[in-house]
Scaffold this motif. Structure first.
Motif, PDB file in Angstrom:
ATOM      1  N   UNK A   1      67.784 -40.510 -38.129  1.00 21.10           N
ATOM      2  CA  UNK A   1      66.350 -40.696 -38.362  1.00 21.10           C
ATOM      3  C   UNK A   1      65.588 -39.411 -38.045  1.00 21.10           C
ATOM      4  N   UNK A   2      64.602 -39.108 -38.850  1.00 22.02           N
ATOM      5  CA  UNK A   2      63.793 -37.912 -38.596  1.00 22.02           C
ATOM      6  C   UNK A   2      62.900 -38.101 -37.381  1.00 22.02           C
ATOM      7  N   UNK A   3      62.441 -39.330 -37.181  1.00 23.07           N
ATOM      8  CA  UNK A   3      61.665 -39.666 -35.987  1.00 23.07           C
ATOM      9  C   UNK A   3      62.373 -40.828 -35.297  1.00 23.07           C
ATOM     10  N   UNK A   4      62.726 -40.634 -34.041  1.00 24.69           N
ATOM     11  CA  UNK A   4      63.579 -41.610 -33.348  1.00 24.69           C
ATOM     12  C   UNK A   4      62.847 -42.254 -32.180  1.00 24.69           C
ATOM     13  N   UNK A   5      63.193 -43.512 -31.900  1.00 22.51           N
ATOM     14  CA  UNK A   5      62.683 -44.115 -30.658  1.00 22.51           C
ATOM     15  C   UNK A   5      63.354 -43.432 -29.472  1.00 22.51           C
ATOM     16  N   UNK A   6      62.678 -43.353 -28.319  1.00 23.08           N
ATOM     17  CA  UNK A   6      63.300 -42.752 -27.133  1.00 23.08           C
ATOM     18  C   UNK A   6      64.631 -43.426 -26.812  1.00 23.08           C
ATOM     19  N   UNK A   7      65.566 -42.648 -26.253  1.00 25.56           N
ATOM     20  CA  UNK A   7      66.908 -43.158 -26.002  1.00 25.56           C
ATOM     21  C   UNK A   7      66.936 -44.399 -25.138  1.00 25.56           C
ATOM     22  N   UNK A   8      66.123 -44.418 -24.079  1.00 18.66           N
ATOM     23  CA  UNK A   8      66.128 -45.568 -23.169  1.00 18.66           C
ATOM     24  C   UNK A   8      65.653 -46.834 -23.879  1.00 18.66           C
ATOM     25  N   UNK A   9      64.596 -46.696 -24.695  1.00 16.66           N
ATOM     26  CA  UNK A   9      64.087 -47.851 -25.437  1.00 16.66           C
ATOM     27  C   UNK A   9      65.128 -48.306 -26.463  1.00 16.66           C
ATOM     28  N   UNK A  10      65.729 -47.348 -27.162  1.00 15.76           N
ATOM     29  CA  UNK A  10      66.731 -47.700 -28.184  1.00 15.76           C
ATOM     30  C   UNK A  10      67.912 -48.454 -27.581  1.00 15.76           C
ATOM     31  N   UNK A  11      68.485 -47.929 -26.486  1.00 13.80           N
ATOM     32  CA  UNK A  11      69.668 -48.562 -25.904  1.00 13.80           C
ATOM     33  C   UNK A  11      69.360 -49.969 -25.406  1.00 13.80           C
ATOM     34  N   UNK A  12      68.175 -50.152 -24.845  1.00 17.34           N
ATOM     35  CA  UNK A  12      67.791 -51.491 -24.368  1.00 17.34           C
ATOM     36  C   UNK A  12      67.650 -52.448 -25.550  1.00 17.34           C
ATOM     37  N   UNK A  13      66.935 -52.023 -26.588  1.00 14.64           N
ATOM     38  CA  UNK A  13      66.712 -52.891 -27.735  1.00 14.64           C
ATOM     39  C   UNK A  13      67.996 -53.124 -28.530  1.00 14.64           C
ATOM     40  N   UNK A  14      68.891 -52.134 -28.552  1.00 16.20           N
ATOM     41  CA  UNK A  14      70.155 -52.310 -29.266  1.00 16.20           C
ATOM     42  C   UNK A  14      71.005 -53.385 -28.608  1.00 16.20           C
ATOM     43  N   UNK A  15      70.989 -53.435 -27.289  1.00  9.92           N
ATOM     44  CA  UNK A  15      71.741 -54.487 -26.589  1.00  9.92           C
ATOM     45  C   UNK A  15      71.144 -55.852 -26.880  1.00  9.92           C
ATOM     46  N   UNK A  16      69.823 -55.929 -26.941  1.00  9.52           N
ATOM     47  CA  UNK A  16      69.192 -57.192 -27.337  1.00  9.52           C
ATOM     48  C   UNK A  16      69.648 -57.584 -28.747  1.00  9.52           C
ATOM     49  N   UNK A  17      69.680 -56.614 -29.655  1.00 13.96           N
ATOM     50  CA  UNK A  17      69.982 -56.907 -31.057  1.00 13.96           C
ATOM     51  C   UNK A  17      71.383 -57.481 -31.222  1.00 13.96           C
ATOM     52  N   UNK A  18      72.351 -56.950 -30.476  1.00 10.01           N
ATOM     53  CA  UNK A  18      73.728 -57.422 -30.651  1.00 10.01           C
ATOM     54  C   UNK A  18      73.903 -58.860 -30.172  1.00 10.01           C
ATOM     55  N   UNK A  19      73.136 -59.279 -29.168  1.00 11.12           N
ATOM     56  CA  UNK A  19      73.183 -60.674 -28.729  1.00 11.12           C
ATOM     57  C   UNK A  19      72.384 -61.559 -29.685  1.00 11.12           C
ATOM     58  N   UNK A  20      71.231 -61.062 -30.134  1.00 13.83           N
ATOM     59  CA  UNK A  20      70.383 -61.855 -31.019  1.00 13.83           C
ATOM     60  C   UNK A  20      71.023 -62.105 -32.384  1.00 13.83           C
TER      61      UNK A  20
ATOM     62  N   UNK B   1      56.877 -44.768 -40.018  1.00 12.77           N
ATOM     63  CA  UNK B   1      58.150 -44.926 -40.728  1.00 12.77           C
ATOM     64  C   UNK B   1      58.673 -46.352 -40.611  1.00 12.77           C
ATOM     65  N   UNK B   2      58.537 -46.937 -39.412  1.00 15.07           N
ATOM     66  CA  UNK B   2      59.038 -48.293 -39.192  1.00 15.07           C
ATOM     67  C   UNK B   2      58.267 -49.311 -40.020  1.00 15.07           C
ATOM     68  N   UNK B   3      56.958 -49.117 -40.138  1.00 16.50           N
ATOM     69  CA  UNK B   3      56.152 -50.073 -40.898  1.00 16.50           C
ATOM     70  C   UNK B   3      56.521 -50.069 -42.378  1.00 16.50           C
ATOM     71  N   UNK B   4      57.052 -48.960 -42.860  1.00 11.18           N
ATOM     72  CA  UNK B   4      57.458 -48.904 -44.268  1.00 11.18           C
ATOM     73  C   UNK B   4      58.627 -49.853 -44.547  1.00 11.18           C
ATOM     74  N   UNK B   5      59.329 -50.287 -43.492  1.00 15.57           N
ATOM     75  CA  UNK B   5      60.445 -51.230 -43.657  1.00 15.57           C
ATOM     76  C   UNK B   5      60.009 -52.671 -43.445  1.00 15.57           C
TER      77      UNK B   5
END
Length: 665
Positions: A516-535, A586-590
């Motif tokens: 991604x050209x613009x990325x969420x901060x690493x700490x936020x991404x890793x936390x949300x990614x763990x949520x996503x895999x359970x969800x 960028x996220x809103x475009x999705x």
């Protein structure tokens, strides 16, 4: 039959017999519904648990269960008499009120899931909870008792007798434990039966001989007193004094680790005895198959706790390894002394050393005992055989129940469940809308509770998922009203376990972020990614078609779910986000649409994005009135605003319920 399993804590790495049993039941076509009161204490999982079709459902935090308890007391669903009786009989250590809270939640969960019968492993906390569950819901239960659970952990033979009396039947894993249970519970003796733990031999390849230059002993177990590792280390010291060549690997962890390590060093055994810590099931099986001898020096601890039927001995014999253990409890029912291994008196390290020495000096004897052990497992302890008596007792239990023998509340829930099944069978698969809530309660989202209530009034099929409970926040009246409609993700250990169990998917999510050209901060991404895999599993189970992220943080997670599951996504973006403006754009475009607090963003996005002021912090009714005048969105009564939002959600989800929305202008 739809069978519920209730655990106090699941999964537990040392309890592979539970996994094997449930996997075999699913193989036989029995649909399982698994509930666990508490999350596991470690994120380490055995790989083959992933073969279970049934997801593991955890109770919500105790703060939420207390709200459930208060509501139940006002509606007379609380089992007050039983709680008071157990408090009087068994005292505060029995925690009757807590058992009642847990039972109240799982009674509703199992009834809603259409469960016919609940089975419990271990005659302790979960079995005690099942007594209350039966009282509340009328759902019958059974118990598999093991050893330490009823000998020590439960703490009361009177409570054990009450549990056995309330159960449809009790399975004991050995003749030894069956006879002990019958002695303690004579009035229930006729319903106590021996059901051996079994093993899935498909997980064990055709045994091969080890190629160790130096003979290798392996032992596996929790590092607790009754496993006898003190005695095993003493036996190793005796072998070393006799100048016998060997290496001993001890797999497992526990409170004695530092003490045992100090003993190894004191006896100058560091080059021979290794504490390897907890390992996955795959590693354990590799170590067993590479070993020459399996040893387990089981004994009895000062409180009377002991091994009864160690599953790891089954696994060692399935690996065609000779066993050296002790003549204790149910172990002689498994290891035939002089045929599949050698048994020493418990607590006698010298006798243990003699048995080990005989096998270390005689490779042919090791080979003969190993092959005999494998043959014994194939003949008597295959899971396909050992689970048979359990299935028969479950079938008898269900067939004995007269038609209509359910409580009124459970009947209503079962009727609703059956209605859903009929609708699905006619091609009307219900779709649901997930509201993704990063943290709750959240002072940044002061109208979220009202929003959920407004959607409920309009029959919008919303399932709100809370990723993290804000335990420091005060749960006021408005918050408590919606609390019981929320689904809470399990704690960090479960999230981490899922992350580790799906490395390929986790890596893909990380690679997507890197591109991604613009990325969420690493700490936020890793936390949300763990949520996503359970969800993702929960969303598949509940047929989620659309995800609404209630904040920019939640949007990070929602976009991962879009990629993994193909759901549509909308978002509410709060006034002050931690995410960069570029990432948000960028996220809103999705997203198919949403509510934005920035007028400029609304103008840029257009379409189904519109101005939203519900995220104003601490907004008073007067302030909301002023916002209404400026934006022409009525936030004081919500009629037009909430109606518009409800219609958009239904359109995005593809739901056919739009015509059923109640317009409350």
């Amino acid at each position: 039959m739809r069978l519920g399993y209730l655990y106090s804590r699941y999964p537990v790495i040392s309890q592979t017999f539970c996994d094997a049993e449930m996997l075999e039941l699913e193989q036989r076509g029995i649909e399982l519904v698994i509930g666990s009161v508490y999350p596991p204490l470690t994120s380490l999982r055995h790989e083959y648990i992933s073969r279970l079709s049934a997801p593991i459902h955890y109770a919500p935090p105790q703060e939420i269960l207390r709200i459930l308890e208060r509501n139940a007391k006002t509606t007379r669903k609380w089992p007050r008499d039983l709680v008071e009786q157990h408090e009087d009989r068994y005292g505060p250590m029995a925690k009757a009120e807590q058992r009642g809270r847990n039972a109240l939640y799982f009674a509703e969960f199992f009834a809603r899931s259409g469960v016919d019968h609940v089975h419990v492993h271990f005659a302790n906390r979960a079995a005690h909870t099942a007594v209350f569950l039966k009282e509340i819901s009328g759902i019958p239960f059974s118990v598999t008792a093991h050893g330490q659970d009823f000998m020590k952990d439960l703490g009361s033979d009177d409570l054990l007798r009450e549990i056995c009396a309330a159960a449809e039947f009790v399975a004991a894993e050995t003749d030894y434990s069956r006879d002990l249970l019958r002695q303690r519970c004579p009035n229930s003796a006729a319903k106590i039966h021996r059901v051996y733990n079994g093993i899935d031999l498909e997980r064990f390849p055709v045994p091969r001989s080890s190629n160790n230059h130096v003979p290798r002993i392996v032992s596996v177990g929790r590092l607790v007193p009754f496993k006898g590792f003190d005695d095993l280390i003493d036996a190793c010291a005796e072998l070393a004094r006799r100048r016998i060549d060997f290496v001993c690997d001890i797999i497992g962890d526990g409170p004695l680790r530092e003490t045992l390590q100090a003993k190894i060093e004191q006896l100058d055994l560091s080059s021979r005895v290794n504490l390897l810590g907890s390992q996955s099931q795959g590693v354990v099986l590799e170590k067993l198959q590479a070993a020459d001898i399996f040893a387990l020096a089981s004994t009895t601890d000062p409180q009377g706790a002991t091994d009864v039927f160690p599953t790891v001995i089954l696994e060692a014999m399935a690996s065609a390894r000779p066993v050296v253990s002790t003549r204790l409890a149910g172990i002689p029912e498994l290891v035939v002394d002089g045929q599949t291994g050698m048994l020493a008196p418990p607590g006698e390290s010298t006798a243990l050393a003699r048995a080990l020495e005989q096998l270390l000096r005689d490779p042919e004897l090791r080979l003969r005992f190993g092959h005999a052990g494998r043959a014994r497992i194939e003949q008597d302890f295959r899971i396909e055989q050992t689970v048979g008596p359990l299935v028969q007792m479950l079938d008898r239990s269900c067939s004995r129940r007269p038609a209509g023998d359910v409580s009124v509340s459970r009947s209503a829930l079962l009727a609703a469940t059956e209605s859903n099944r009929r609708r699905a069978s006619h091609g009307e698969a219900a779709t649901e809308i997930a509201y993704l809530i990063d943290r709750w309660p959240d002072r940044e989202l002061p109208l979220l509770e009202r929003e959920l209530e407004e959607m409920k009034r309009r029959n919008v099929p919303i399932l709100p998922f809370v990723c993290e409970l804000n335990s420091s926040a005060k749960l006021n009246g408005a918050v408590e009203r919606v609390a019981l409609s929320l689904e809470f993700l399990p704690d960090a250990m479960v999230l981490e376990a899922e992350w580790r169990a799906t490395p390929a998917l986790a890596q893909q999510l990380e690679e997507d972020r890197a591109q991604q050209s613009s990325r969420p901060p690493g700490a936020i991404f890793l936390r949300q990614a763990r949520f996503a895999l359970v969800l993702r599993k929960l969303f598949q189970e509940k047929n989620i078609s659309h995800v609404h992220a209630t904040s920019s943080r939640a949007l990070v997670c929602a976009l991962m779910l879009k990629k993994v599951l193909g759901v549509t996504v909308s978002a509410t973006i709060e006034p002050r986000s931690e995410l960069s403006r570029e990432w948000i754009q960028n996220a809103l475009s999705e997203c198919v649409g949403g509510r934005l607090s920035s007028r400029k963003l609304v103008e840029q996005r257009g379409g189904a994005f519109f101005l939203d002021k519900t995220t104003f912090r601490s907004a008073t009714r007067k302030t909301l009135g002023q916002i209404t005048q400026k934006t022409h969105i009525d936030l004081t009564t919500g009629s037009r605003f909430w109606q518009q939002w409800a219609e958009l959600l239904l359109r995005w989800s593809g739901s056919d319920r739009k015509s059923k929305i109640e317009n409350r202008k």
